[in-house]
Design a protein around this motif. Structure first.
Motif, PDB file in Angstrom:
ATOM      1  N   ALA A  16      43.580 -61.466  -8.754  1.00 45.61           N
ATOM      2  CA  ALA A  16      42.675 -61.882  -7.684  1.00 45.61           C
ATOM      3  C   ALA A  16      42.684 -60.859  -6.552  1.00 45.61           C
ATOM      4  N   ASP A  17      41.553 -60.200  -6.353  1.00 40.78           N
ATOM      5  CA  ASP A  17      41.395 -59.248  -5.254  1.00 40.78           C
ATOM      6  C   ASP A  17      40.635 -59.977  -4.147  1.00 40.78           C
ATOM      7  N   PHE A  18      41.370 -60.676  -3.279  1.00 40.55           N
ATOM      8  CA  PHE A  18      40.740 -61.489  -2.245  1.00 40.55           C
ATOM      9  C   PHE A  18      39.904 -60.656  -1.293  1.00 40.55           C
ATOM     10  N   LEU A  23      33.410 -61.984   2.918  1.00 36.87           N
ATOM     11  CA  LEU A  23      32.103 -61.752   3.524  1.00 36.87           C
ATOM     12  C   LEU A  23      32.187 -60.598   4.517  1.00 36.87           C
ATOM     13  N   ARG A  24      33.268 -60.536   5.265  1.00 32.22           N
ATOM     14  CA  ARG A  24      33.436 -59.473   6.265  1.00 32.22           C
ATOM     15  C   ARG A  24      33.343 -58.086   5.609  1.00 32.22           C
ATOM     16  N   LEU A  58      24.659 -59.419  12.695  1.00 34.77           N
ATOM     17  CA  LEU A  58      26.005 -59.859  13.058  1.00 34.77           C
ATOM     18  C   LEU A  58      26.006 -60.159  14.549  1.00 34.77           C
ATOM     19  N   PHE A  59      26.235 -61.416  14.877  1.00 38.74           N
ATOM     20  CA  PHE A  59      26.335 -61.854  16.268  1.00 38.74           C
ATOM     21  C   PHE A  59      27.817 -61.857  16.621  1.00 38.74           C
ATOM     22  N   ARG A  60      28.187 -61.224  17.713  1.00 39.30           N
ATOM     23  CA  ARG A  60      29.592 -61.130  18.106  1.00 39.30           C
ATOM     24  C   ARG A  60      30.075 -62.301  18.954  1.00 39.30           C
ATOM     25  N   ALA A  61      29.147 -63.024  19.618  1.00 39.56           N
ATOM     26  CA  ALA A  61      29.577 -64.097  20.540  1.00 39.56           C
ATOM     27  C   ALA A  61      28.510 -65.181  20.601  1.00 39.56           C
ATOM     28  N   VAL A  62      28.555 -66.125  19.654  1.00 40.19           N
ATOM     29  CA  VAL A  62      27.538 -67.175  19.580  1.00 40.19           C
ATOM     30  C   VAL A  62      28.081 -68.499  20.101  1.00 40.19           C
ATOM     31  N   GLU A  68      31.936 -65.451  16.109  1.00 40.35           N
ATOM     32  CA  GLU A  68      31.135 -64.500  15.344  1.00 40.35           C
ATOM     33  C   GLU A  68      30.320 -65.279  14.320  1.00 40.35           C
ATOM     34  N   LEU A  69      29.109 -64.793  14.048  1.00 39.98           N
ATOM     35  CA  LEU A  69      28.215 -65.424  13.091  1.00 39.98           C
ATOM     36  C   LEU A  69      27.396 -64.321  12.449  1.00 39.98           C
ATOM     37  N   VAL A  70      27.106 -64.452  11.177  1.00 43.15           N
ATOM     38  CA  VAL A  70      26.256 -63.468  10.516  1.00 43.15           C
ATOM     39  C   VAL A  70      25.128 -64.207   9.808  1.00 43.15           C
ATOM     40  N   GLY A  71      23.944 -63.630   9.831  1.00 41.06           N
ATOM     41  CA  GLY A  71      22.782 -64.240   9.186  1.00 41.06           C
ATOM     42  C   GLY A  71      21.972 -63.206   8.444  1.00 41.06           C
TER      43      GLY A  71
END
Length: 187
Positions: A16-18, A23-24, A58-62, A68-71
């Motif tokens: 397993a290569d986590f 996602l990061r 990539l939102f750094r401060a939501v 952090e949030l990514v869409g």
């Protein structure tokens, strides 16, 4: 806040290569396909920024928690193909190949599982510490969207897994809408 139990993870299983599936790591690989919003962003502004945007964002401060949030990560065929490790014109054959093959199942111990790095139990568990928000102005309360619930049928011992919205009711309580027909409702 309470006690945070951090598992003493042993070396991850060789199978397993986590890090490969984080996602990061994928977001970091997007190069020119990623837009970063560094300034504080209200939750209500996120959809407007993502709408029609060809890039992942990539939102750094939501929100009030400044999370952090990514869409838009899977917002293009090229990015989906990249996630599968193929060129865009090879995406369909790769998907079909994977659907025909039986997947390799890798069992991961609790000590190795990245999702078990921080565990809050009992009185220390606090749902209000999650970045939960009102999804719509008419909602009766804040919701944890796309939560996963596991329920064991007491008669058959069959396990039902569902993805549902959970309405936050307090530190240790959330509610589920059970009016619509579902296996959970039957149980």
């Amino acid at each position: 806040m309470g006690i945070i139990e951090k598992t003493q993870a042993t070396a991850p299983s060789a199978a397993a290569d986590f890090d490969r599936f984080r996602l990061r790591r994928f977001v970091e690989s997007l190069d020119g396909e990623l837009e970063t919003v560094a300034e504080a962003t209200d939750l209500a502004e996120v959809a407007q920024i993502l709408e029609g945007n060809p890039r992942a964002v990539l939102f750094r401060a939501v929100g009030p928690e400044r999370q952090e949030l990514v869409g838009n990560v899977s917002g293009s065929r090229a990015r989906i193909a990249r996630a599968f490790g193929v060129a865009p014109n090879e995406l369909l054959p790769e998907l079909l190949r994977r659907l025909r093959n039986r997947p390799d199942i890798v069992e991961v111990s609790r000590a190795e599982a990245p999702a078990q790095e921080v565990v809050l139990t009992g009185a220390d568990a606090d749902l209000t510490m999650l970045p939960v928000h009102l999804g719509h102005g008419a909602d009766g309360g804040p919701y944890i969207s796309s939560s996963i619930d596991f329920v064991v049928d007491p008669k058959t011992r069959w396990t039902n897994v569902g993805v549902r919205r959970l309405m936050l009711r307090g530190r240790h309580e959330a509610g589920i809408h059970l009016v619509s027909p579902s296996d959970l409702r039957a149980i």
